[in-house]
Motif scaffolding. Sequence first.
Motif, mmCIF file in Angstrom:
data_model
loop_
_atom_site.group_PDB
_atom_site.id
_atom_site.type_symbol
_atom_site.label_atom_id
_atom_site.label_comp_id
_atom_site.label_asym_id
_atom_site.label_seq_id
_atom_site.Cartn_x
_atom_site.Cartn_y
_atom_site.Cartn_z
ATOM 1 N N LYS A 232 0.821 -1.204 0.000
ATOM 2 C CA LYS A 232 0.000 0.000 0.000
ATOM 3 C C LYS A 232 0.855 1.254 0.000
ATOM 4 C CE LYS A 232 -4.027 -1.944 2.117
ATOM 5 N NZ LYS A 232 -4.104 -2.666 3.388
ATOM 6 N N GLU A 233 2.019 1.122 0.559
ATOM 7 C CA GLU A 233 2.868 2.299 0.643
ATOM 8 C C GLU A 233 3.639 2.562 -0.638
ATOM 9 O OE1 GLU A 233 5.495 2.003 3.908
ATOM 10 O OE2 GLU A 233 3.879 1.463 5.277
ATOM 11 N N LEU A 234 3.576 1.644 -1.524
ATOM 12 C CA LEU A 234 4.389 1.782 -2.737
ATOM 13 C C LEU A 234 3.945 2.992 -3.544
ATOM 14 C CD1 LEU A 234 4.626 -1.889 -3.918
ATOM 15 C CD2 LEU A 234 6.505 -0.414 -3.246
ATOM 16 N N CYS A 235 4.889 3.526 -4.203
ATOM 17 C CA CYS A 235 4.622 4.722 -4.982
ATOM 18 C C CYS A 235 4.386 4.365 -6.450
ATOM 19 C CB CYS A 235 5.805 5.657 -4.849
ATOM 20 S SG CYS A 235 5.340 7.352 -4.978
ATOM 21 N N VAL A 236 3.907 3.174 -6.653
ATOM 22 C CA VAL A 236 3.668 2.704 -8.011
ATOM 23 C C VAL A 236 2.169 2.510 -8.165
ATOM 24 C CG1 VAL A 236 4.142 0.816 -9.615
ATOM 25 C CG2 VAL A 236 5.897 1.556 -8.012
ATOM 26 N N ALA A 237 1.675 2.726 -9.356
ATOM 27 C CA ALA A 237 0.232 2.624 -9.570
ATOM 28 C C ALA A 237 -0.286 1.283 -9.081
ATOM 29 C CB ALA A 237 -0.087 2.792 -11.050
ATOM 30 N N PRO A 238 -1.376 1.283 -8.298
ATOM 31 C CA PRO A 238 -1.888 0.040 -7.715
ATOM 32 C C PRO A 238 -2.190 -1.017 -8.777
ATOM 33 C CG PRO A 238 -3.041 1.945 -6.824
ATOM 34 C CD PRO A 238 -2.134 2.461 -7.873
ATOM 35 N N LYS A 239 -2.658 -0.543 -9.915
ATOM 36 C CA LYS A 239 -2.964 -1.472 -10.999
ATOM 37 C C LYS A 239 -1.716 -2.254 -11.383
ATOM 38 C CE LYS A 239 -3.920 -0.860 -15.726
ATOM 39 N NZ LYS A 239 -3.607 0.261 -16.562
ATOM 40 N N LYS A 240 -0.645 -1.516 -11.465
ATOM 41 C CA LYS A 240 0.633 -2.111 -11.860
ATOM 42 C C LYS A 240 1.095 -3.116 -10.807
ATOM 43 C CE LYS A 240 2.384 0.136 -14.805
ATOM 44 N NZ LYS A 240 2.408 0.254 -16.251
ATOM 45 N N LEU B 16 10.237 -14.949 -16.971
ATOM 46 C CA LEU B 16 11.031 -13.728 -16.862
ATOM 47 C C LEU B 16 10.128 -12.518 -16.983
ATOM 48 C CD1 LEU B 16 13.918 -12.335 -16.983
ATOM 49 C CD2 LEU B 16 13.572 -12.313 -19.439
ATOM 50 N N MET B 17 10.334 -11.576 -16.081
ATOM 51 C CA MET B 17 9.637 -10.299 -16.214
ATOM 52 C C MET B 17 10.706 -9.210 -16.221
ATOM 53 S SD MET B 17 6.546 -8.653 -14.064
ATOM 54 C CE MET B 17 7.222 -8.970 -12.467
ATOM 55 N N VAL B 18 10.569 -8.315 -17.167
ATOM 56 C CA VAL B 18 11.499 -7.201 -17.220
ATOM 57 C C VAL B 18 10.741 -5.958 -16.781
ATOM 58 C CG1 VAL B 18 13.078 -5.895 -18.647
ATOM 59 C CG2 VAL B 18 12.651 -8.284 -19.162
ATOM 60 N N LEU B 19 11.227 -5.322 -15.750
ATOM 61 C CA LEU B 19 10.602 -4.076 -15.316
ATOM 62 C C LEU B 19 11.429 -2.922 -15.853
ATOM 63 C CD1 LEU B 19 9.586 -4.773 -11.609
ATOM 64 C CD2 LEU B 19 8.192 -4.875 -13.658
ATOM 65 N N VAL B 20 10.776 -2.101 -16.650
ATOM 66 C CA VAL B 20 11.481 -1.003 -17.288
ATOM 67 C C VAL B 20 11.005 0.310 -16.690
ATOM 68 C CG1 VAL B 20 11.928 0.131 -19.479
ATOM 69 C CG2 VAL B 20 11.619 -2.326 -19.406
ATOM 70 N N ILE C 58 7.244 0.680 -15.842
ATOM 71 C CA ILE C 58 6.805 1.348 -14.619
ATOM 72 C C ILE C 58 6.964 2.844 -14.852
ATOM 73 C CG2 ILE C 58 7.137 1.555 -12.148
ATOM 74 C CD1 ILE C 58 6.624 -1.229 -12.596
ATOM 75 N N HIS C 59 5.939 3.583 -14.552
ATOM 76 C CA HIS C 59 6.018 5.020 -14.796
ATOM 77 C C HIS C 59 6.465 5.744 -13.545
ATOM 78 C CE1 HIS C 59 4.315 4.756 -18.732
ATOM 79 N NE2 HIS C 59 3.423 3.903 -18.270
ATOM 80 N N ASP D 62 6.337 4.115 -28.262
ATOM 81 C CA ASP D 62 5.613 5.118 -27.491
ATOM 82 C C ASP D 62 4.161 4.776 -27.265
ATOM 83 O OD1 ASP D 62 7.333 7.213 -29.691
ATOM 84 O OD2 ASP D 62 7.980 6.506 -27.734
ATOM 85 N N ILE D 63 3.555 4.307 -28.317
ATOM 86 C CA ILE D 63 2.115 4.223 -28.243
ATOM 87 C C ILE D 63 1.671 2.960 -27.550
ATOM 88 C CG2 ILE D 63 0.032 4.077 -29.612
ATOM 89 C CD1 ILE D 63 1.551 5.772 -31.654
ATOM 90 N N VAL D 64 2.291 1.890 -27.912
ATOM 91 C CA VAL D 64 1.853 0.637 -27.339
ATOM 92 C C VAL D 64 2.192 0.642 -25.872
ATOM 93 C CG1 VAL D 64 2.129 -1.815 -27.392
ATOM 94 C CG2 VAL D 64 2.218 -0.528 -29.492
ATOM 95 N N ASP D 65 1.207 0.705 -25.088
ATOM 96 C CA ASP D 65 1.422 0.615 -23.662
ATOM 97 C C ASP D 65 1.498 -0.866 -23.329
ATOM 98 O OD1 ASP D 65 -0.153 2.152 -20.810
ATOM 99 O OD2 ASP D 65 1.474 0.738 -21.003
ATOM 100 N N TYR D 66 2.578 -1.236 -22.713
ATOM 101 C CA TYR D 66 2.762 -2.672 -22.498
ATOM 102 C C TYR D 66 1.684 -3.240 -21.604
ATOM 103 C CZ TYR D 66 7.151 -1.259 -24.333
ATOM 104 O OH TYR D 66 8.108 -0.728 -25.128
ATOM 105 N N ASP D 67 0.973 -2.359 -20.949
ATOM 106 C CA ASP D 67 0.013 -2.854 -19.976
ATOM 107 C C ASP D 67 -1.374 -3.010 -20.572
ATOM 108 O OD1 ASP D 67 1.596 -0.308 -18.326
ATOM 109 O OD2 ASP D 67 2.124 -2.420 -18.145
ATOM 110 N N THR D 68 -1.675 -2.163 -21.525
ATOM 111 C CA THR D 68 -3.051 -2.156 -21.972
ATOM 112 C C THR D 68 -3.450 -3.447 -22.648
ATOM 113 O OG1 THR D 68 -2.262 -0.959 -23.871
ATOM 114 C CG2 THR D 68 -3.381 0.314 -22.169
#
Lengths: 369, 585
Positions: free
Chosen positions: B61-69, B88-92, B243-244, B526-532
């Motif tokens: 909860k304290e993380l400063c990253v979007a909860p969705k992420k 493997l997960m790459v966090l960029v 990660i934004h 740019d456009i392709v959001d890896y999450d969407t």
Amino acid sequence: MLWVDKHRPSSLTALSYHGSISQRLESLAQKPESLPHLFFYGPSGSGKRTRITALLGAIFGSSANRLKLDQRTFTTPTGRTVEIHMVTSPHHVELSPGDAGNNDRFVIQDVLKELAATKNIRSSVANMDKDSQQADAAAEIKVVVLNQVDRLSKQAQAALRRTMEKYAATCRLILCCDNPSKLIAPLRSRCLGIRVPAPSITEIVGVLNAVAQKENLTLSDAFAEKLAKESNRNLRKALLMLEAAKVQAGGNQLGADQILPSTDWELYISQLAQDITNEQSPSRLMAAREKLYELLVNCIPATTILKKLTGELISSLDDSLKLEVLEWAAFYEHRIAMGSKEIFHLEAFVAKFMAIYKKYLNDMFADDF
Amino acid sequence: MSSSQPQAPKRLSWPLSLDTTTSNESKPSSRKSSNTRVSFEDDSSSKDVMWVDRFTPRSSKELCVAPKKVKEIRNWIEDALKHRENKLMVLVGSPGIGKSTTVRVLANEMDLDVLSWNASYVPRSHATFQSNTVSVQQTSAIDSFRDFLQHSGTGFSSLQMSGEDHSASRRESIILLEELPNLHGLEAARRFREMMSHHMSRSQAPTVLIFSDVSEGKHRPDDLEKLIDPTVLYSSSASIRQIHPATKPQMKKVLDRICKQTKCKVSEGLLEELHFRSGGDIRYAVMNLQVHVPGSSPRSSSKTIIGNGRDVKLSTFHALGKLLYAKRKEENGKTILAFNPDNTLERSDLGIRNSLRFLEYHSVDFFTDIADLSCAFDLYSDAASLLDHPDWSRSDTSFMEPYAASVAGRTVAETNKNPAPRKFRQFSTPKIFDVLRKRRENQHLFHQLERKVAGMHLSMSNAIGQASSFNTDTLPYLRTIAPNDVNPHVDNLYSITGQPALSRDHQRNETDKILEDQTAILEMDDIVDYDTDGSGNGMKPQMDQPTSHLPPKAKVESIDYKADNCKNDPASVSPCEPEIIVIDD
């Protein structure tokens, strides 16, 4: 085998033009022990290397023609390795040290040192040659032929200067390049300079006719002269054009109306020249840039491009502009020669020409009204 | 990245603890309370600790990253443990925004061990205990990394393998790669790629790779492909997640929390300024807060931030855009440049040599008058010749670089009297690099050909040297005389000169194709959001994505790297206006 190579004269007596040079070389070959360092220069396609080969043949006899291609690897003091191809015979080594790039001076020093340290086994040569006494004397010395010395770095030329004297007892150098001004003065003064001028039109026509005869080709005089003129008095080019024309014609008849085979890049440059004379705008410059890229990709040297382009542009230009355009061409060619970023200067020249020409057109337009 | 390093001292004392930097090991107290409220260590003991370490988030909860992420990452890890297919997960993301912290916190909550490598890792087999001293054999970092992967690939930490705690050894673990061995040199990179592929094929534990080598929030696919084989990287077993940077409310929440904990008061303005300066880098913000909060710093009660904030590194395109668009602004009745030309090139991440090529390549599009352009090209030519004066070629040439940069930086601003209308333009890598590379290849081919032709006739020794006369004189005719020898080797200019009408079409097609490719790349970047698209296949749009040209407007948004944060929170201000890259009329 190409006709250029096939019909190349292999002895000094067979050379068809520049008789005085041939005589002089002949007399040098008589006394190989007193052969000076030589420096051949002159425009390309005038027969410098043919004369060098013939001279070597005259000095060392037939064994100078027993050539093999060697690949040598040199290690520089910094541990880098350089691969150099060289042509060797029992008596001489021919190499193009410019291939080594920045490491050329190590290559030169290594080769000279090695040659000076070894001596020929005299008997093996003496048996073979007719005139064994001359061969005896000749066997004492070795010859290093350095091609394209204009590509040598300044450091390498400076290194050569000392090395030349040091090993003069056993080694003779024959330098060869197009433009003598790229060689430092101390080197030029240590060599006997032999200028091989481009053959005249009639001389080229003579050679062309001789070759045509050997190849059973009927060559009309008019066409031969056209070839000679078109080749810019470059014999190699003239011969290649002849052979290409023959292939194109398909038969053994070459009449006066035969189409001259032209080089693709020259055609391309004249198209480019036309493009930039027709319209002067940034978008046209973009198109010109593409063409320049294409030329560079095809390994046409930037200076050659600039020279040819200027020639094409000048031909259709008003006299009042010629001087200015030529001045800029010289300016940018100098810059190309000085540095490594040729495309900047090529494009700057094209833009400069466009600007000058457009101003000229605008002024003329204004005068009319 | 590794802002969460309360275990740092533990790591340093390694050989005795045999590299178990498991989060649980180091924070036994927080394990119980992981889902409840934060338990901070005693203030007295943590007086000297950096706030970044002291206030490391202990719960998701304290993380400063979007909860969705966060949820996505949690789901991924769960899936990975269940099915063992996700490997493997790459966090960029840019540094300091909490990528590693997220993984550590999640692992903590999910009761997992975190195995991570650092340069001082030495596999057990290499360490021998002799009485009290530990002698450690030298191993190269990359070997040590391989050993680490082998050990950790089993899914258990090496300490537990040694059998102290059998019940705990059943606990699962997750491999976190933040630090990588030195990968300079082709050989090392190749070995690393092989290692990773091998690891992926047999590892039991899911692996998370932290990748923060980004510029303005985005990574270059090439960089990542250097580390991991593309076939693996874009396979279904791997996923890349962006990660934004922290948004303003997120960051404010965290800073507020810290302020409450430390019982100090800060003004709203300071918080806002912190966010603006940090550009979403939470680590930077917290550090600055510690310095500027009264009482904790020697300089008490300073209201404004000292210093210039983070040095913003301009991406290539950003810097070029500044120079090429040459925006001006009004100041005291005078029109002056809206930027400092000297600074701009200095800050860009290309050297001046490459920047010059970029500038020159793209300038043409910004001019309408050929006379202006000619002046500009003159200046570029000047700059280029400043950069390589032959007499200085062997010595230090860098002292000329500022001059060249200065000339190049001002060129467009000075010469472009009649600029082209502002519109969207694509910046691509100058073709000249391609041209030079191809020329080298061709030169080699020509040379081989020359040798082949000369091979029959050594006496003329064409076989040595690279006479340009071969290219200009012999080769064109050789094509006619002996076409069989030549054509397979090299394409020639006849293809174009022969049919001029066709050629222009041909060229246009070619540029169109390049443009399309570039659009595709832009979209991919740019456009392709890896999450969407959620499937984790975001990195494979080369085939899937339509390569049509997007209207300029769409690109405007796409290039704004904070775009999707803005959508979440319209009030947030991106720290860096993307005004330069795209300007629509």
